[in-house]
Design a protein around this motif. Sequence first.
Motif, PDB file in Angstrom:
ATOM      1  N   ASP A   1       4.044   7.292   2.125  1.00 44.63           N
ATOM      2  CA  ASP A   1       4.579   6.118   2.799  1.00 44.63           C
ATOM      3  C   ASP A   1       4.232   4.852   2.035  1.00 44.63           C
ATOM      4  OD1 ASP A   1       5.650   7.514   4.902  1.00 44.63           O
ATOM      5  OD2 ASP A   1       3.921   7.219   6.217  1.00 44.63           O
ATOM      6  N   GLY A   2       5.151   3.911   2.068  1.00 46.64           N
ATOM      7  CA  GLY A   2       4.859   2.579   1.560  1.00 46.64           C
ATOM      8  C   GLY A   2       4.850   1.613   2.730  1.00 46.64           C
ATOM      9  N   VAL A   3       3.819   0.734   2.741  1.00 41.54           N
ATOM     10  CA  VAL A   3       3.684  -0.170   3.872  1.00 41.54           C
ATOM     11  C   VAL A   3       3.345  -1.567   3.329  1.00 41.54           C
ATOM     12  CG1 VAL A   3       1.257   0.465   4.217  1.00 41.54           C
ATOM     13  CG2 VAL A   3       2.534  -0.466   6.125  1.00 41.54           C
TER      14      VAL A   3
ATOM     15  N   HIS B   1       0.862  -1.194   0.000  1.00 40.05           N
ATOM     16  CA  HIS B   1       0.000   0.000   0.000  1.00 40.05           C
ATOM     17  C   HIS B   1       0.893   1.236   0.000  1.00 40.05           C
ATOM     18  CE1 HIS B   1      -3.473  -2.425   1.305  1.00 40.05           C
ATOM     19  NE2 HIS B   1      -2.641  -3.003   2.153  1.00 40.05           N
ATOM     20  N   VAL B   2       0.410   2.262  -0.684  1.00 41.79           N
ATOM     21  CA  VAL B   2       1.101   3.557  -0.625  1.00 41.79           C
ATOM     22  C   VAL B   2       0.075   4.599  -0.190  1.00 41.79           C
ATOM     23  CG1 VAL B   2       2.247   5.351  -1.977  1.00 41.79           C
ATOM     24  CG2 VAL B   2       2.813   2.938  -2.358  1.00 41.79           C
ATOM     25  N   LEU B   3       0.453   5.437   0.758  1.00 41.98           N
ATOM     26  CA  LEU B   3      -0.461   6.477   1.247  1.00 41.98           C
ATOM     27  C   LEU B   3       0.247   7.821   1.163  1.00 41.98           C
ATOM     28  CD1 LEU B   3      -3.179   7.180   2.701  1.00 41.98           C
ATOM     29  CD2 LEU B   3      -1.911   6.998   4.848  1.00 41.98           C
ATOM     30  N   GLU B   4      -0.343   8.741   0.405  1.00 42.99           N
ATOM     31  CA  GLU B   4       0.239  10.075   0.304  1.00 42.99           C
ATOM     32  C   GLU B   4      -0.761  11.084   0.838  1.00 42.99           C
ATOM     33  OE1 GLU B   4       1.591  11.292  -3.569  1.00 42.99           O
ATOM     34  OE2 GLU B   4       2.712  12.971  -2.715  1.00 42.99           O
ATOM     35  N   GLN B   5      -0.298  11.924   1.737  1.00 42.65           N
ATOM     36  CA  GLN B   5      -1.193  12.876   2.386  1.00 42.65           C
ATOM     37  C   GLN B   5      -0.506  14.228   2.514  1.00 42.65           C
ATOM     38  OE1 GLN B   5      -4.504  11.790   4.322  1.00 42.65           O
ATOM     39  NE2 GLN B   5      -4.191  10.697   2.406  1.00 42.65           N
TER      40      GLN B   5
ATOM     41  N   CYS C   1      -0.395  11.514  12.597  1.00 39.05           N
ATOM     42  CA  CYS C   1      -1.664  11.357  11.855  1.00 39.05           C
ATOM     43  C   CYS C   1      -1.501  10.272  10.801  1.00 39.05           C
ATOM     44  CB  CYS C   1      -2.063  12.662  11.174  1.00 39.05           C
ATOM     45  SG  CYS C   1      -2.633  13.939  12.285  1.00 39.05           S
ATOM     46  N   GLN C   2      -0.359  10.346  10.125  1.00 38.84           N
ATOM     47  CA  GLN C   2      -0.067   9.385   9.071  1.00 38.84           C
ATOM     48  C   GLN C   2       0.001   7.962   9.647  1.00 38.84           C
ATOM     49  OE1 GLN C   2       0.213  10.333   5.907  1.00 38.84           O
ATOM     50  NE2 GLN C   2       1.397   8.785   4.817  1.00 38.84           N
TER      51      GLN C   2
ATOM     52  N   ASP D   1       1.650  -6.762   6.124  1.00 37.95           N
ATOM     53  CA  ASP D   1       1.750  -7.125   7.541  1.00 37.95           C
ATOM     54  C   ASP D   1       2.184  -5.948   8.422  1.00 37.95           C
ATOM     55  OD1 ASP D   1       4.310  -6.957   6.643  1.00 37.95           O
ATOM     56  OD2 ASP D   1       4.966  -8.904   7.458  1.00 37.95           O
ATOM     57  N   GLY D   2       2.150  -4.727   7.879  1.00 38.90           N
ATOM     58  CA  GLY D   2       2.280  -3.568   8.749  1.00 38.90           C
ATOM     59  C   GLY D   2       3.669  -2.984   8.901  1.00 38.90           C
ATOM     60  N   ARG D   3       4.602  -3.356   8.032  1.00 42.10           N
ATOM     61  CA  ARG D   3       5.938  -2.768   8.117  1.00 42.10           C
ATOM     62  C   ARG D   3       6.019  -1.572   7.163  1.00 42.10           C
ATOM     63  NH1 ARG D   3       9.401  -5.259  12.032  1.00 42.10           N
ATOM     64  NH2 ARG D   3       8.498  -7.317  12.357  1.00 42.10           N
ATOM     65  N   ILE D   4       6.483  -0.460   7.679  1.00 44.01           N
ATOM     66  CA  ILE D   4       6.682   0.690   6.790  1.00 44.01           C
ATOM     67  C   ILE D   4       8.011   0.476   6.084  1.00 44.01           C
ATOM     68  CG2 ILE D   4       6.810   3.210   6.617  1.00 44.01           C
ATOM     69  CD1 ILE D   4       5.494   3.327   9.377  1.00 44.01           C
ATOM     70  N   VAL D   5       7.963   0.461   4.756  1.00 46.21           N
ATOM     71  CA  VAL D   5       9.190   0.178   4.003  1.00 46.21           C
ATOM     72  C   VAL D   5       9.788   1.435   3.376  1.00 46.21           C
ATOM     73  CG1 VAL D   5       8.649  -2.233   3.566  1.00 46.21           C
ATOM     74  CG2 VAL D   5       7.816  -0.478   1.970  1.00 46.21           C
ATOM     75  N   ALA D   6       8.993   2.477   3.262  1.00 48.83           N
ATOM     76  CA  ALA D   6       9.528   3.716   2.692  1.00 48.83           C
ATOM     77  C   ALA D   6       8.748   4.906   3.218  1.00 48.83           C
ATOM     78  CB  ALA D   6       9.443   3.681   1.167  1.00 48.83           C
ATOM     79  N   ARG D   7       9.451   5.998   3.423  1.00 54.01           N
ATOM     80  CA  ARG D   7       8.782   7.251   3.824  1.00 54.01           C
ATOM     81  C   ARG D   7       9.448   8.378   3.056  1.00 54.01           C
ATOM     82  NH1 ARG D   7       7.025   8.071   9.795  1.00 54.01           N
ATOM     83  NH2 ARG D   7       5.214   7.108   8.829  1.00 54.01           N
TER      84      ARG D   7
END
Lengths: 272, 528, 159
Positions: B312-314, B195-199, B389-390, B317-323
């Motif tokens: 962020d890339g996650v 997943h990638v989340l951009e905010q 928040c992120q 299983d919940g590990r953040i791999v990139a920010r």
Amino acid sequence: MPVTVKTFTSSGEAAAALSSDRSARYLGGGTLVMRALNEGDVSISTIVRANDHAMMRIDATGSRVTLGAGVTFARILAERDLAFLHPPARSIGGPAVRNMGTVGGNLFASNPYGDFTVAMLALDATVSVQGGLGSREVPIEEFLQSRERQTGTLVLAISFTKPASADAFRYCKIARIKPKGGAVITLAAYLPMNGSRIVGARVALGSMAPIPIRARAAERALEGRSLDASTISAAATAAVEGTSPGDNALASAWYRREIVGVHLRRLLSGQE
Amino acid sequence: MLELRKDIFADERDDNLKEIGKGTQRQDMLGHVTGTSPYFDDHKLQGMLHLKVVRSAHSHARLRRVDTSEAERSQGVRRVIRGSDVPRNLNTLLSLINFGKDDEPSLAVDKVRYKGEPIVAIVAESPREAYEAIAKVKIDYEPLPAVFDVEEALKPGAPVVNEVYPKNTFTYYETYDHQKLRFGDADRALASADHVLEQRYEMSPIEHAPTETNGSIAAPDTNGRYIVYTSTQALFFSVDTCAKILDVPSNTFHFIGGTVGGGFGGKVDTLTEPLCILGAMLTGRPVRYVFGREEEMQYGPPRGAERIYIKDGVTRDGRIVARKIRAYFDSGAYTRLSSYAAVKCAAHLPGPYTIPNVYGDVYCVFTNRTPATAMRGFGVTAMDFAIECQMDKLAHLVGMDPMEFRILNAYRDGDMKAHRREAKNTALIECVQVAAEKAKWPIREEFKRMSSRKDGGGARAAVTPTPRETHAPLAAPPQQRTTYDRPPVATREPPPPPPPPVSPPPSRPTAPSHGATRFSSVFGTRRR
Amino acid sequence: MAKTALQFRHNGRDVAIFVDGGTNLLVALRELIGDMTPKFGCGQGGCGTCSVLIDGELHLSCLTLAETVAGRSVETLDGIKDGPNLHPLQRAFADNFAAQCGYCTPGMLMAAKALLDRNSQPSRAEVVEAISGNICRCTGYEPIINAVLAAASVSRARA
């Protein structure tokens, strides 16, 4: 020019002094005029005062209430006959401001202040003013519309008919800081009942325009109806009609327009 | 009430605390409750004059003409001060440590860069007379296009706010227009993330609103020096700033302060002292310059606004791999301390989490807003707001409990941080565990058993391979040096770090001179 | 500039001063009488740090035209000690750590005194209401509220 203070024993003399000098302001409780001087307002060079006992009088025994312009909010809170006015009086300032601020001065308080005046507008008050040419009675709406030009007139008193029942008059002030702090918006409603029907509804709003205004569309939605859910919904939906709120540090115009109906609904349904 | 959790890290500490955990009376309490604590304004001196300033009515304008002739003749006026009267009418606060170029006048001369910028100072017998004279100052403005948005300010063709920094960004190391952090390959990791989340996050400027407004009183002393009562939070900083602006040795001044009616960072800018002392120098009388409340709220420096983009890339299983973060710190029209805020911001990335690929760009941007300054964690606060928040949103995205998500991603002792420093004394896991316990927030047993001291290091200690960016080094002109600056040392050293003027980091023995670590107090020291 | 003679009681003592037109009571107390306990915070009625008692009633001295206190009694923090002994409110503020920067403290103490003079056993809500016109920017309201309640209970124990 340095500031000159002129103190008179009668309101007539004070009114004459006030109307003859464009740089003169009447000093009531001090929360407006002294504030302006402290901030360096050099347009004021004369302070006019009157030690007229008539301006300090509260007459709340009959069906018509008269409040002298110099009556403070603390005195209203001490008056059991004026219990219906305790919510607006208590919503103003902290104790020190309530010991100082007056009913008359509140008529001149601009946004985000002037909450008591919103209550007075809902109660269809009459303002007694003394100008250079003698005293006269002015409906509060007319007074507010020409408020900017009223600095030369002296307010003597304000009067209104006491609500027939405790439930007929409702008031709430939305502030970010409670109980003090400027208003986001202020609402007051007078809902006289004839049987189960509202007759002569008046809804007043503060901070929804440069001066306190009536929400006439909401009043029309209430008029002649019983205060049921559908009437309340119609009034809440209409609350924003005809308003022209501004932006300030407390809230944006957009926010005020969004919430006015919400709070009117709560006020009418007894949730506030 | 204060509760000491001595069970946590108990083996790392001698349990011999004598003061912590017990109430100890403040030394100034008696003065406070009797109203006798000496604030700057509690000094009334014989023949004291009052200084008020004429402030710009425009956010950005050229000053065509400033006519003070009528004001000079106004009743009670003892002196009108113009920019040309200020011995060194250009300064930047951190020039004292040789960081940044002089960019701000005490009194505007050619143009004004924010609404409320001081243009003329009036010294009069009474505040009223000063106000009356202010009304008589005639200023002919030529309004200029203004820019109030950090990203607009960086676009080509944006109005130049401050000619000292023509790109509307602070210049770091005489070359760079922003702070950069590169660790691993964030773009590649984002491409392979589940997943990638951009905010986008924003924080408005925040006014400190101290109950005591900024101010000072300056008076000629009997020995040719000047005594200065001041609200400053940074007394020696203010002494040196005044010495520079007034071009005299710092021992010309006897500063008295230390009792401050609320500062919170808003009283480090030496806003009133230079003009106040200059007024005393020019009139030979004590002079008082205190902000009114409107001045304090409108023109007193706020915590700067920030705009932050986080991508962020996650994994599932919940590990953040990139920010990947892009942040803009709104300095307003002048630098003050915002250059340092951006450094702190960059040093804080990516928050207290172990993330193998981190990419950060942090800009200190000039706009036509009120200059910003220090305030309680400035540079870090908004970033933390954004990051946390992120974190909540990421936890939601992968269907995890937000507390457990933080524990899973928290840094642990031995991990490699994005600044290529080993994480030591980490304690986020324990903080989250205690917070969950206090909030009666259920977390699973395996997360309760996790520890900052377990399972760190190893693969997590690796410095991720980081692709080099190809760009030609910019040949920037050397920073403007002034005679006030200390002479350059023989061997050229990297620019010295700006120490935070409010809360200096704990001194540590011979810190390695490595990148951003020197700038920040966020890097832990060993627990013992 | 024409000055006006002004006499009033200041902390139980008669004082006479000459004030310029428009001078507020805060300036009169601080600059003409030398009582530095009331502080300037806003000049607008927003912060309460200039609070004093006029004939026992809480007022904001920065919004009070000095001339209006002629013949009246003005009480400030400087007047609430009993000789060398702290007033119970002062002691309670110290014991409860109810001051940080100390700038709001004079106004807080006068607002609290105005309350306890009228209501010796206030509820927590009444204390909150009594200090609602006073801003503490260090945001130490809880210790302040606790201090006022503690002072009230001390007075009760003595009575």
